[in-house]
Design a protein around this motif. Sequence first.
Motif, PDB file in Angstrom:
ATOM      1  N   LYS A 105       0.833  -1.200   0.000  1.00  0.00           N
ATOM      2  CA  LYS A 105       0.000   0.000   0.000  1.00  0.00           C
ATOM      3  C   LYS A 105       0.876   1.262   0.000  1.00  0.00           C
ATOM      4  O   LYS A 105       1.839   1.363   0.748  1.00  0.00           O
TER       5      LYS A 105
ATOM      6  N   GLU B  35     -11.214   2.881  -8.065  1.00  0.00           N
ATOM      7  CA  GLU B  35     -12.328   2.545  -7.171  1.00  0.00           C
ATOM      8  C   GLU B  35     -11.990   3.036  -5.771  1.00  0.00           C
ATOM      9  O   GLU B  35     -10.914   2.733  -5.244  1.00  0.00           O
ATOM     10  N   GLU B  36     -12.899   3.803  -5.185  1.00  0.00           N
ATOM     11  CA  GLU B  36     -12.652   4.330  -3.841  1.00  0.00           C
ATOM     12  C   GLU B  36     -13.449   3.530  -2.823  1.00  0.00           C
ATOM     13  O   GLU B  36     -14.613   3.197  -3.068  1.00  0.00           O
ATOM     14  N   THR B  37     -12.833   3.232  -1.687  1.00  0.00           N
ATOM     15  CA  THR B  37     -13.569   2.579  -0.601  1.00  0.00           C
ATOM     16  C   THR B  37     -13.389   3.434   0.650  1.00  0.00           C
ATOM     17  O   THR B  37     -12.660   4.425   0.643  1.00  0.00           O
ATOM     18  N   LYS B  38     -14.018   2.985   1.731  1.00  0.00           N
ATOM     19  CA  LYS B  38     -13.923   3.722   2.998  1.00  0.00           C
ATOM     20  C   LYS B  38     -12.455   3.826   3.448  1.00  0.00           C
ATOM     21  O   LYS B  38     -12.034   4.834   3.990  1.00  0.00           O
ATOM     22  N   ASP B  39     -11.667   2.772   3.187  1.00  0.00           N
ATOM     23  CA  ASP B  39     -10.310   2.711   3.738  1.00  0.00           C
ATOM     24  C   ASP B  39      -9.195   3.042   2.757  1.00  0.00           C
ATOM     25  O   ASP B  39      -8.086   3.368   3.167  1.00  0.00           O
ATOM     26  N   ASN B  40      -9.462   2.881   1.455  1.00  0.00           N
ATOM     27  CA  ASN B  40      -8.369   3.123   0.506  1.00  0.00           C
ATOM     28  C   ASN B  40      -8.904   3.405  -0.898  1.00  0.00           C
ATOM     29  O   ASN B  40     -10.112   3.378  -1.128  1.00  0.00           O
ATOM     30  N   VAL B  41      -7.957   3.677  -1.798  1.00  0.00           N
ATOM     31  CA  VAL B  41      -8.341   3.867  -3.193  1.00  0.00           C
ATOM     32  C   VAL B  41      -7.553   2.839  -4.014  1.00  0.00           C
ATOM     33  O   VAL B  41      -6.353   2.652  -3.802  1.00  0.00           O
ATOM     34  N   LEU B  42      -8.271   2.144  -4.900  1.00  0.00           N
ATOM     35  CA  LEU B  42      -7.640   1.113  -5.726  1.00  0.00           C
ATOM     36  C   LEU B  42      -7.493   1.651  -7.144  1.00  0.00           C
ATOM     37  O   LEU B  42      -8.482   2.067  -7.765  1.00  0.00           O
TER      38      LEU B  42
ATOM     39  N   SER C  20      -2.903   0.007  -4.337  1.00  0.00           N
ATOM     40  CA  SER C  20      -3.751   0.568  -3.284  1.00  0.00           C
ATOM     41  C   SER C  20      -3.024   1.724  -2.594  1.00  0.00           C
ATOM     42  O   SER C  20      -1.806   1.684  -2.410  1.00  0.00           O
TER      43      SER C  20
ATOM     44  N   SER D 122      -3.788   5.459   0.227  1.00  0.00           N
ATOM     45  CA  SER D 122      -4.749   6.200   1.051  1.00  0.00           C
ATOM     46  C   SER D 122      -5.402   7.311   0.237  1.00  0.00           C
ATOM     47  O   SER D 122      -6.568   7.636   0.433  1.00  0.00           O
TER      48      SER D 122
ATOM     49  N   ARG E 145     -11.563  10.043  -1.831  1.00  0.00           N
ATOM     50  CA  ARG E 145     -10.113   9.950  -1.581  1.00  0.00           C
ATOM     51  C   ARG E 145      -9.288  10.526  -2.731  1.00  0.00           C
ATOM     52  O   ARG E 145      -8.105  10.241  -2.862  1.00  0.00           O
TER      53      ARG E 145
END
Length: 380
Positions: free
Chosen positions: A2, A121-128, A137, A139, A260
């Motif tokens: 990451k 793709e953004e998620t609650k914890d990271n960006v892919l 991945s 932050s 993010r």
Amino acid sequence: MKYDIIVAGLGPAGATAAYELSKKGFKVLALEKQKHPRYKPCGGGLTAKIENILEPDFKSVVERTIYKVNFTFRGSGDTHIKSDHPVVYMVMRDVFDNFLVEKARASGAEIHEQEKVTHVEETKDNVLVTTEKNTYSASLLIGADGVNGIVARSVGLKPKKKTAVLIEGEVNVKETAFNKLCDEILFDFGSVPYGYGWIFPKANHLSLGVGGLKKKIKNPGPYYSEFLLNKNLLNEIESEHKFGYTVPLFNGRSKITSLRTMLAGDAAALVDSFLGEGIYYAVRSGQIAAEVSQEILNGNNTIASYEERIAQEIFSELHYARKIDMVFYSFPKIGYNLLKKHPDFYEQIFDVVSGKAGYKQLWNKMKRKVVIETLPFLSY
Ligand SMILES: Cc1cc2nc3c(=O)[nH]c(=O)nc-3n(C[C@H](O)[C@H](O)[C@H](O)COP(=O)(O)OP(=O)(O)OC[C@H]3O[C@@H](n4cnc5c(N)ncnc54)[C@H](O)[C@@H]3O)c2cc1C
């Protein structure tokens, strides 16, 4: 693995962000679809205010320092103005961008060239971030992938813009013609509907072209030929390489952050709609994105503050450039006459390009005279 931050695109915006962040000790991955040094259609004019934000070593890649400007209307009526200080630094973008990328690499950024970003793709914890080769991945993501970038679309952002279409020629002309043109930049108003023609001299050749609003001109080709004809250059050309491209002119404040992701440079439509200047705002937005990323990663800020910082420093400036562009490009003769008849504007224009004043001050000084110049036209 990451990363702290991924930067998509390595033009001036992305290369600057990658440099600033890796210098601060963050783990940075920078992805670029091409391989530097690469050609980018661009006049390569850095207004003197770039000195306020770049380290002085950028001058090692400057081909010419310009002190003089010439304004014409449809090819004639030369209006030469001269400053005691540099007005514009001329660069070739392959060399300038490569210089910025090498600084980022030297400060520790991991740089993957010829690796195109295809999806985010953004998620609650990271960006892919998915490329043609892998998925990474982080932050945070800085989307600096230019006018047709994938990042904005992937995260559902659509910065407001007016699209300009341009033709840029890298032209070698006969020595006598070059010597006449090589120590000043030229802007020709009225040569294109809602746009202008330019001649920017480089070390040994001219970068010249025309550009205007896409909705007014579908094809800038015929305007380019007419511009060369009006400037008596058609018979002077020894070699010519032409390129078409688009520029996203700022068209009002819009959302440039998502969960993010922060957009910088052309990806955020941070181009001044009066002069078409985008490099300064690309570099500056890359720096602001880096500063805000540092604060977010240290737990001291939120992503929304990026947009606030850009609004305060850049949107506000581009807002007044828009007012000026409406005068100059809706009524190019009035714009040209304003410059010809009112030498007091010159100092103000020099202050704007050197960063001593902003477009707001220029607009405030101009607007009364704009009304006076416009009245005879309105009374018919
Ligand atoms: C003809 C012309 C003349 C101009 N003249 C001037 C001028 O004289 N002065 C001035 O200040 N501005 C000028 N501009 C505007 C200026 O070129 C841009 O504003 C500036 O390049 C913006 O920098 P950037 O870093 O945001 O984007 P770019 O310089 O466009 O860089 C974006 C980078 O992202 C990469 N990329 C794109 N998609 C992906 C992907 N999916 N994955 C990975 N990488 C990707 C690209 O290869 C590119 O290297 C001109 C523009 C044009 C077209």
